[in-house]
Design a protein around this motif. Structure first.
Motif, PDB file in Angstrom:
ATOM      1  N   UNK A  91     -31.974 -18.559 102.447  1.00 31.38           N
ATOM      2  CA  UNK A  91     -31.463 -19.615 103.559  1.00 31.38           C
ATOM      3  C   UNK A  91     -30.031 -19.783 102.482  1.00 31.38           C
ATOM      4  N   UNK A  92     -30.376 -19.750 101.331  1.00 28.32           N
ATOM      5  CA  UNK A  92     -29.100 -20.415 100.469  1.00 28.32           C
ATOM      6  C   UNK A  92     -28.284 -19.014 100.500  1.00 28.32           C
ATOM      7  N   UNK A  93     -28.910 -18.181  99.913  1.00 29.98           N
ATOM      8  CA  UNK A  93     -27.987 -16.892  99.530  1.00 29.98           C
ATOM      9  C   UNK A  93     -26.890 -16.450 100.553  1.00 29.98           C
ATOM     10  N   UNK A  94     -27.633 -17.040 101.919  1.00 22.57           N
ATOM     11  CA  UNK A  94     -26.858 -16.292 103.176  1.00 22.57           C
ATOM     12  C   UNK A  94     -25.639 -16.735 102.746  1.00 22.57           C
ATOM     13  N   UNK A  95     -25.741 -18.436 102.877  1.00 23.64           N
ATOM     14  CA  UNK A  95     -24.675 -19.290 103.294  1.00 23.64           C
ATOM     15  C   UNK A  95     -23.613 -18.980 102.023  1.00 23.64           C
ATOM     16  N   UNK A 102     -39.046 -12.641  98.590  1.00 19.81           N
ATOM     17  CA  UNK A 102     -37.460 -13.703  99.110  1.00 19.81           C
ATOM     18  C   UNK A 102     -36.158 -13.021  99.441  1.00 19.81           C
ATOM     19  N   UNK A 103     -35.936 -12.127  98.186  1.00 23.80           N
ATOM     20  CA  UNK A 103     -34.331 -11.446  98.135  1.00 23.80           C
ATOM     21  C   UNK A 103     -34.320 -10.038  99.316  1.00 23.80           C
ATOM     22  N   UNK A 104     -35.661  -9.777  99.537  1.00 22.86           N
ATOM     23  CA  UNK A 104     -35.264  -8.606 100.320  1.00 22.86           C
ATOM     24  C   UNK A 104     -35.000  -9.931 101.764  1.00 22.86           C
ATOM     25  N   UNK A 105     -35.890 -10.596 102.131  1.00 23.27           N
ATOM     26  CA  UNK A 105     -35.650 -10.649 103.466  1.00 23.27           C
ATOM     27  C   UNK A 105     -33.582 -11.269 103.197  1.00 23.27           C
ATOM     28  N   UNK A 106     -34.135 -12.005 102.495  1.00 24.30           N
ATOM     29  CA  UNK A 106     -32.323 -12.334 101.670  1.00 24.30           C
ATOM     30  C   UNK A 106     -31.403 -11.674 102.315  1.00 24.30           C
ATOM     31  N   UNK A 107     -31.047 -10.315 101.892  1.00 26.87           N
ATOM     32  CA  UNK A 107     -30.555  -8.980 101.592  1.00 26.87           C
ATOM     33  C   UNK A 107     -30.523  -8.665 103.692  1.00 26.87           C
ATOM     34  N   UNK A 108     -32.083  -8.379 103.978  1.00 28.38           N
ATOM     35  CA  UNK A 108     -31.464  -8.792 105.500  1.00 28.38           C
ATOM     36  C   UNK A 108     -31.292  -8.952 106.659  1.00 28.38           C
ATOM     37  N   UNK A 109     -30.747 -10.275 106.017  1.00 29.17           N
ATOM     38  CA  UNK A 109     -30.485 -11.647 106.607  1.00 29.17           C
ATOM     39  C   UNK A 109     -28.364 -11.356 106.560  1.00 29.17           C
ATOM     40  N   UNK A 110     -27.942 -10.778 104.921  1.00 33.61           N
ATOM     41  CA  UNK A 110     -26.941 -10.694 104.575  1.00 33.61           C
ATOM     42  C   UNK A 110     -26.547 -10.074 105.637  1.00 33.61           C
ATOM     43  N   UNK A 111     -26.765  -8.521 105.795  1.00 36.66           N
ATOM     44  CA  UNK A 111     -26.503  -7.564 106.171  1.00 36.66           C
ATOM     45  C   UNK A 111     -26.646  -7.821 107.812  1.00 36.66           C
ATOM     46  N   UNK A 112     -27.036  -7.991 108.457  1.00 39.96           N
ATOM     47  CA  UNK A 112     -27.006  -8.912 109.736  1.00 39.96           C
ATOM     48  C   UNK A 112     -25.730  -9.658 109.997  1.00 39.96           C
ATOM     49  N   UNK A 113     -25.975 -10.672 109.052  1.00 40.07           N
ATOM     50  CA  UNK A 113     -24.649 -11.883 108.867  1.00 40.07           C
ATOM     51  C   UNK A 113     -23.157 -11.242 109.408  1.00 40.07           C
ATOM     52  N   UNK A 114     -23.119  -9.856 108.907  1.00 43.17           N
ATOM     53  CA  UNK A 114     -22.170  -8.839 108.446  1.00 43.17           C
ATOM     54  C   UNK A 114     -21.913  -8.751 109.658  1.00 43.17           C
ATOM     55  N   UNK A 115     -23.123  -7.559 109.606  1.00 45.31           N
ATOM     56  CA  UNK A 115     -22.790  -6.961 111.717  1.00 45.31           C
ATOM     57  C   UNK A 115     -22.543  -8.589 112.522  1.00 45.31           C
ATOM     58  N   UNK A 116     -22.970  -8.932 112.564  1.00 46.13           N
ATOM     59  CA  UNK A 116     -22.635  -9.748 113.391  1.00 46.13           C
ATOM     60  C   UNK A 116     -21.048 -11.202 113.592  1.00 46.13           C
TER      61      UNK A 116
END
Ligand SMILES: *[C@@H]1O[C@H](CO)[C@@H](O)[C@H](O)[C@H]1NC(C)=O
Ligand SMILES: *[C@@H]1O[C@H](CO)[C@@H](O)[C@H](O)[C@H]1NC(C)=O
Ligand SMILES: *[C@@H]1O[C@H](CO)[C@@H](O)[C@H](O)[C@H]1NC(C)=O
Ligand SMILES: *[C@@H]1O[C@H](CO)[C@@H](O)[C@H](O)[C@H]1NC(C)=O
Ligand SMILES: *[C@@H]1O[C@H](CO)[C@@H](O)[C@H](O)[C@H]1NC(C)=O
Length: 495
Positions: A166-170, A222-236
């Motif tokens: 979550x910190x990485x997504x932020x 953790x980092x694979x989950x973080x990667x997926x979240x960042x990709x979806x953040x960019x998409x959305x």
């Protein structure tokens, strides 16, 4: 609706990248092929505590343990690119680079890793770099994480702590918001298989936590989950307006079976799955770890009397988020090793879980980095492997290069680049592998992590004894300049 649109746009972006690989003579790059060079923040910037930058795990480790590094070297000053980035841009122009891949230091932007302090001086620095690149016709390609976690986040466990995702997504959101109007190429992580070893070994890789076979798997998860979240953040939230591309950079050797036996071919498959598939399979195949990795780690964990596997599992929701979360496949490739079945590593460890022994053919020429043998044919095989295993994703070589001791007449580097580029063009023009770009590592000599300044990768020499950190082009800079401007690799390297 927003999601449907985002998926449509992402499909359009991928189709745009996928082009017929060949209608060129063998030694020419296809039209539109991106040529450039790469660096990473901790290896070049210096200014480790200037203008509000926070401490990161490499600052911390090398200050606490100068004995971990060659001659006590560290990144306190490095190439001083924080002050001398304009000279780096001049060097990039010198080789005719179209793209510059560099990384952002998380703790320069967010000194505590969290949003409580946003360091405007750090944002200003990267704005200056990006703007100067664009003024000179060079496209920025940004790595969000090239190994330098804010130390404040290591105090709460670092990557094995699931909350770090979550910190990485932020942090990623801050990058998209501040730079995404001009940056169209994003790489979330550089070489997870290397930096997760900071949680499985001591003295090589920050943060130097000795939890083999546990800490590195937790960090990977953790980092694979973080990667997926960042990709979806960019998409959305960003893709529709910024129209960039988001991916990840994975690294691997080419693993050649030591003998032509079924057991060695199975060992090759296991080695690839434990080193590359651990990350690539969730992202590029089906949202989950390779079956052979899952089975072997679960089985060994059970045999060790543990109530849970050392490798965590994704939820169904996480699998959905992770599967297909990349617009391209970033590949760092340097060398080849031989593999055969056998036991290596402590119990537990990823190495022991894989059941593979890795070694070199002593006839392969060695560079000044002990892990880097010059084996050009392995590069072509590796590009074919990636294209076959992870179909539908265009490949960009985000690092490739040669190590010596910094001499200006660097014939070893010229020979390496000539032969590796020739093998890459055979993969593209003969085998039809869809590679759309190539970044040389590195534009300038820099801090080679625990090897300090003894191992040099630059097309430009940096004088680390001078406070000016003077950059001087090596023979290889002119060699690469000819190739980059002419879009052609000399014929002699194809013989
Ligand atoms: C390949 O290039 C030639 C010469 O430029 C051109 O005439 C031909 O149409 C091209 N073929 C394809 C399939 O693009
Ligand atoms: C699982 O472990 C058992 C005993 O510990 C062993 O006999 C079996 O071959 C293992 N299976 C795999 C797939 O590793
Ligand atoms: C090592 O390389 C030599 C020279 O290319 C080759 O003859 C030999 O078969 C190789 N050995 C292995 C184990 O690959
Ligand atoms: C500094 O100069 C000395 C003497 O020429 C040399 O041995 C040393 O390697 C240099 N150090 C660096 C980091 O370049
Ligand atoms: C540029 O490419 C052409 C065509 O392949 C070749 O004949 C020429 O030698 C190259 N020039 C340089 C400087 O590499």
């Amino acid at each position: 609706m927003a999601r449907g649109l985002a998926i449509l746009l992402s499909t359009v972006a991928v189709i745009h990248l996928v082009r017929a690989a060949s209608n060129s003579t063998l030694n020419q790059f296809p039209d539109g092929f991106l040529l450039g060079a790469a660096t990473a923040a901790y290896q070049i910037e210096g200014a480790w505590n200037e203008d509000g930058k926070g401490e990161n795990i490499w600052d911390h480790m090398f200050h606490e343990h100068p004995e971990y590094t060659n001659n006590g070297a560290n990144g306190d000053v490095a190439c001083d690119s924080y002050h001398k980035y304009a000279e780096d841009v001049e060097a990039l122009k010198g080789i005719g680079a179209e793209v510059y891949r560099f990384s952002v230091s998380w703790s320069r932007i967010l000194p505590t890793g969290d949003l409580d302090v946003i360091n405007q001086a750090g944002i200003d620095y990267y704005n200056n770099v990006i703007n100067l690149l664009l003024e000179n016709g060079i496209e920025p390609m940004v790595t969000m994480y090239h190994w330098d976690l804010p130390q404040a986040l290591q105090y709460i466990g670092g990557w094995p702590n699931p909350l770090i995702a979550d910190y990485f997504v932020e942090y990623a959101r801050i990058l998209f918001e501040n730079f995404g109007d001009r940056v169209k190429w994003w790489i979330t992580f550089n070489e997870p298989s290397v930096f997760t070893s900071g949680y499985s070994s001591v003295g090589y890789q920050a943060p130097s936590q000795n939890a083999p076979g546990i800490g590195n798997y937790l960090a990977a998860h953790t980092l694979i989950r973080a990667h997926g979240k960042v990709y979806r953040l960019y998409d959305q939230q960003f893709r529709a307006t910024q129209n960039g591309r988001v991916g990840i950079t994975l690294s691997t050797d080419w693993y050649e079976p030591a003998e032509d036996t079924e057991a060695c071919v199975e060992a090759q498959r296991r080695m690839f799955e434990f080193q590359l598939g651990l990350y690539a399979h969730p992202i590029y195949v089906d949202g989950d770890y390779p079956a052979v990795v899952r089975e072997r780690v679960d089985n060994n964990s059970r045999a060790e009397g543990r109530p849970r596997s050392r490798l965590p599992s994704f939820t169904e929701e996480e699998k959905q988020e992770i599967r297909g979360s990349s617009d391209f496949f970033g590949l760092n490739a340097y060398t080849t090793s031989l593999v055969m079945p056998g036991e290596s590593g402590t119990s537990p460890s990823l190495e022991l879980d894989s059941g593979v022994i890795r070694f070199y053919n002593e006839s392969w020429p060695v560079s000044s980095a002990i892990w880097l043998r010059v084996v050009p044919w392995g590069f072509r095989k590796l590009l074919n492997w990636v294209a076959t295993e992870y179909q539908g994703y265009p490949i960009i070589v985000t690092e490739n290069g040669y190590a010596d001791t910094g001499e200006l007449d660097d014939q070893g580097r010229i020979s390496y680049y000539g032969s590796y580029l020739a093998e890459m063009l055979k993969a593209v023009n003969e085998d039809g592998v869809n590679v759309f770009g190539y970044m040389a590592w590195s534009i300038i000599d820099n801090l080679e992590w625990a090897s300090g300044y003894a191992v040099r990768f630059g097309l430009y020499q940096v004088d680390f004894n001078s406070t000016d950190r003077t950059r001087t082009p090596k023979a290889s800079a002119s060699f690469m300049g000819d190739i980059y401007r002419n879009k052609t690799v000399p014929e002699e390297y194809f013989q």
